[in-house]
Design a protein around this motif. Sequence first.
Motif, PDB file in Angstrom:
ATOM      1  N   SER A 194      -7.060   1.552  -6.879  1.00 40.92           N
ATOM      2  CA  SER A 194      -7.093   2.448  -8.033  1.00 40.92           C
ATOM      3  C   SER A 194      -7.405   3.876  -7.602  1.00 40.92           C
ATOM      4  N   LEU A 195      -8.292   4.021  -6.626  1.00 50.21           N
ATOM      5  CA  LEU A 195      -8.635   5.352  -6.098  1.00 50.21           C
ATOM      6  C   LEU A 195      -7.413   6.036  -5.505  1.00 50.21           C
ATOM      7  N   ILE A 196      -6.605   5.317  -4.743  1.00 51.44           N
ATOM      8  CA  ILE A 196      -5.430   5.920  -4.102  1.00 51.44           C
ATOM      9  C   ILE A 196      -4.382   6.309  -5.143  1.00 51.44           C
ATOM     10  N   VAL A 197      -4.198   5.482  -6.172  1.00 51.75           N
ATOM     11  CA  VAL A 197      -3.250   5.823  -7.234  1.00 51.75           C
ATOM     12  C   VAL A 197      -3.650   7.136  -7.907  1.00 51.75           C
ATOM     13  N   GLU A 198      -4.937   7.282  -8.241  1.00 56.93           N
ATOM     14  CA  GLU A 198      -5.384   8.509  -8.890  1.00 56.93           C
ATOM     15  C   GLU A 198      -5.338   9.699  -7.928  1.00 56.93           C
ATOM     16  N   GLY A 227       1.441  -4.394  -5.358  1.00 53.67           N
ATOM     17  CA  GLY A 227       1.399  -2.972  -5.027  1.00 53.67           C
ATOM     18  C   GLY A 227       2.231  -2.142  -5.983  1.00 53.67           C
ATOM     19  N   ALA A 228       3.418  -2.640  -6.342  1.00 53.69           N
ATOM     20  CA  ALA A 228       4.270  -1.907  -7.276  1.00 53.69           C
ATOM     21  C   ALA A 228       3.618  -1.789  -8.652  1.00 53.69           C
ATOM     22  N   LEU A 229       3.070  -2.879  -9.154  1.00 48.96           N
ATOM     23  CA  LEU A 229       2.421  -2.845 -10.462  1.00 48.96           C
ATOM     24  C   LEU A 229       1.197  -1.936 -10.464  1.00 48.96           C
ATOM     25  N   THR A 230       0.443  -1.948  -9.371  1.00 46.01           N
ATOM     26  CA  THR A 230      -0.717  -1.056  -9.269  1.00 46.01           C
ATOM     27  C   THR A 230      -0.286   0.401  -9.243  1.00 46.01           C
ATOM     28  N   GLY A 231       0.746   0.704  -8.457  1.00 49.11           N
ATOM     29  CA  GLY A 231       1.237   2.075  -8.393  1.00 49.11           C
ATOM     30  C   GLY A 231       1.786   2.585  -9.713  1.00 49.11           C
ATOM     31  N   LEU A 232       2.275   1.674 -10.549  1.00 56.44           N
ATOM     32  CA  LEU A 232       2.793   2.040 -11.873  1.00 56.44           C
ATOM     33  C   LEU A 232       1.694   2.080 -12.938  1.00 56.44           C
ATOM     34  N   ARG A 233       0.446   1.913 -12.522  1.00 57.09           N
ATOM     35  CA  ARG A 233      -0.688   1.840 -13.452  1.00 57.09           C
ATOM     36  C   ARG A 233      -0.524   0.692 -14.434  1.00 57.09           C
ATOM     37  N   GLY A 270      12.909  -5.126 -15.331  1.00 58.74           N
ATOM     38  CA  GLY A 270      13.499  -4.977 -16.662  1.00 58.74           C
ATOM     39  C   GLY A 270      12.788  -4.020 -17.577  1.00 58.74           C
ATOM     40  N   ARG A 271      11.479  -3.773 -17.337  1.00 56.38           N
ATOM     41  CA  ARG A 271      10.741  -2.926 -18.276  1.00 56.38           C
ATOM     42  C   ARG A 271       9.878  -1.878 -17.593  1.00 56.38           C
ATOM     43  N   ALA A 272       9.021  -2.295 -16.669  1.00 57.76           N
ATOM     44  CA  ALA A 272       8.040  -1.361 -16.116  1.00 57.76           C
ATOM     45  C   ALA A 272       8.696  -0.212 -15.363  1.00 57.76           C
ATOM     46  N   LEU A 273       9.635  -0.525 -14.480  1.00 59.62           N
ATOM     47  CA  LEU A 273      10.284   0.540 -13.711  1.00 59.62           C
ATOM     48  C   LEU A 273      11.154   1.446 -14.587  1.00 59.62           C
ATOM     49  N   PRO A 274      11.965   0.911 -15.497  1.00 60.37           N
ATOM     50  CA  PRO A 274      12.723   1.823 -16.369  1.00 60.37           C
ATOM     51  C   PRO A 274      11.834   2.752 -17.187  1.00 60.37           C
ATOM     52  N   GLN A 275      10.722   2.273 -17.715  1.00 60.74           N
ATOM     53  CA  GLN A 275       9.810   3.135 -18.460  1.00 60.74           C
ATOM     54  C   GLN A 275       9.219   4.227 -17.569  1.00 60.74           C
ATOM     55  N   HIS A 276       8.832   3.850 -16.365  1.00 67.17           N
ATOM     56  CA  HIS A 276       8.266   4.834 -15.436  1.00 67.17           C
ATOM     57  C   HIS A 276       9.290   5.905 -15.083  1.00 67.17           C
ATOM     58  N   GLN A 277      10.536   5.512 -14.869  1.00 73.54           N
ATOM     59  CA  GLN A 277      11.561   6.481 -14.487  1.00 73.54           C
ATOM     60  C   GLN A 277      11.887   7.438 -15.630  1.00 73.54           C
ATOM     61  N   ASP A 280       0.820  -1.207   0.000  1.00 69.10           N
ATOM     62  CA  ASP A 280       0.000   0.000   0.000  1.00 69.10           C
ATOM     63  C   ASP A 280       0.853   1.256   0.000  1.00 69.10           C
ATOM     64  N   VAL A 281       2.036   1.194   0.616  1.00 67.57           N
ATOM     65  CA  VAL A 281       2.951   2.339   0.557  1.00 67.57           C
ATOM     66  C   VAL A 281       3.382   2.588  -0.884  1.00 67.57           C
ATOM     67  N   LEU A 282       3.663   1.520  -1.623  1.00 67.18           N
ATOM     68  CA  LEU A 282       4.039   1.684  -3.036  1.00 67.18           C
ATOM     69  C   LEU A 282       2.878   2.226  -3.857  1.00 67.18           C
ATOM     70  N   ILE A 283       1.670   1.751  -3.576  1.00 68.25           N
ATOM     71  CA  ILE A 283       0.499   2.284  -4.282  1.00 68.25           C
ATOM     72  C   ILE A 283       0.369   3.775  -4.046  1.00 68.25           C
ATOM     73  N   ARG A 284       0.657   4.210  -2.831  1.00 64.81           N
ATOM     74  CA  ARG A 284       0.489   5.628  -2.468  1.00 64.81           C
ATOM     75  C   ARG A 284       1.621   6.504  -2.986  1.00 64.81           C
ATOM     76  N   PHE A 285       2.894   6.016  -2.970  1.00 62.74           N
ATOM     77  CA  PHE A 285       4.035   6.879  -3.248  1.00 62.74           C
ATOM     78  C   PHE A 285       4.776   6.568  -4.545  1.00 62.74           C
ATOM     79  N   LEU A 286       4.643   5.366  -5.087  1.00 65.04           N
ATOM     80  CA  LEU A 286       5.375   5.040  -6.313  1.00 65.04           C
ATOM     81  C   LEU A 286       4.950   5.882  -7.513  1.00 65.04           C
ATOM     82  N   PRO A 287       3.661   6.267  -7.661  1.00 66.25           N
ATOM     83  CA  PRO A 287       3.304   7.089  -8.825  1.00 66.25           C
ATOM     84  C   PRO A 287       4.110   8.372  -8.944  1.00 66.25           C
ATOM     85  N   ALA A 288       4.585   8.929  -7.833  1.00 64.38           N
ATOM     86  CA  ALA A 288       5.332  10.185  -7.862  1.00 64.38           C
ATOM     87  C   ALA A 288       6.802   9.993  -7.539  1.00 64.38           C
ATOM     88  N   ALA A 289       7.296   8.752  -7.543  1.00 65.79           N
ATOM     89  CA  ALA A 289       8.675   8.498  -7.138  1.00 65.79           C
ATOM     90  C   ALA A 289       9.688   8.870  -8.217  1.00 65.79           C
TER      91      ALA A 289
END
Length: 447
Positions: free
Chosen positions: A305-309, A170-176, A229-236, A97-106
């Motif tokens: 999904s609500l917390i990510v948005e 949680g990580a995948l959810t936070g990354l949409r 290998g893919r999701a995090l590099p694209q997000h960054q 849940d911490v990743l869901i809350r903070f990963l979108p803006a990391a």
Amino acid sequence: MTALRQAPPQSRLCGYPELLRTRLRILLPGRSGRPEAALLLRNGHLLTLSSILTASLGAVFWLFATSWYSTRDVGLAYAVISAATLLAGLGQLNLADVLIRFLPAAGPHARRLVLRCYAAAVLASVLAGVLFLVLVPRLIPSLSYLRDWAPAAAFLAGTAGYALFVVQDGALTGLRRPGWVLAENGLFAVVKTLLMVACGLLALSAGILLSWIGALAVSLAVTTAYLLGRALPQHQRRRPADPAPDGLLRYAAADYVGFLFRLAAYNLVPLLVLDYLGPEQNAYFSLSWVIAYTLFLAAYNMGSSLIVEAARAPEKLAEHARTVLRHSGLLIAAGAAVLIVLAPRLLSLFGPGYAAEGTTTVRLLALAALPNLVLDVAVDVARARRRLGWAVGLQAALCALVLGLGMTLMPHLGLTGIALAWLLAETALALPLLLTLPRWLPQRRPS
């Protein structure tokens, strides 16, 4: 989603009363200038579909288990899996849940944040598992066989693996990336079922647990490769560098306390049933819970999904929360109606004893999912606003009511008592929240 694409244009609504036009705008957000609401529902739907797929394939898994193993073996195996998931929940420190809350803006710090969460989850879950194995003869004597070296090693591996599994979601959810949550859970469920078939054909005595642990290993390997290998590099690359969020550790610590109460309510109940009513009754309860819990997961997934948005657009939190309440309320009500009607037939797939003992349990738990939606949304709104005292209080009250009512009613009513405890506890908390809805979720005034 088809209904969103086929919404009537605004000009066709001019002849309707204002109230009707307002209601239609609410129900059809994607065509009324609110694409973010459509994204909120889309991601929530994919997460919910993941839960439905997992539950459906999980039912197939337990169908094979009940075919090859005795009711006692099924009850003991489910108790072990419940213990492992409980300890994994403790050990993952609510970092999902911490990743869901903070990963979108990391931004560029996302990879480091995820890897630190991985390390913390593995270490804490293994420590929790070791402590459990030391205490298990006193806590649950029927599980004392876990202290042998081979079952102990498998138990610790499963506990740590499931902690990582939850953190990954949680990580995948936070990354949409809800589609990958669906893929990850689907892969886990399919591999688990295939391994169950193999273990059953080979007549392995520990086949249920071996299937569960083996499927975790496969799912973790595939999803971790994609995530790192893919999701995090694209997000960054896409997300600009944001300042480090203030109070992340305080948030994580307080949120973890609330999570522990919710986790205890969910995962201690099977252990209580095992202790009060024995392995066979626990098997009947376990399959009933697996079926009904899908509706609880639907509320949780929409809340994620609500917390990510909310992390991306905090000013739209109340609007999105009301959308989740309306939309998910209809879906969960429909799902509850289906389960109430089909409960005997679904349970009869596992044997006549499951239908006879579990039908009322499934029906009461399905009804409890409706007030649970209100409670979940209230908790998620409080978490998004960082009003964690309120979120912790609600989850503590749920835990106290479920366990207290369960221990009071179960000796007199059996499995019906524990299911009734869930319904009464959720309703007792949801009714005041509904009555005070305008205070904690104010309606935004039109400009």
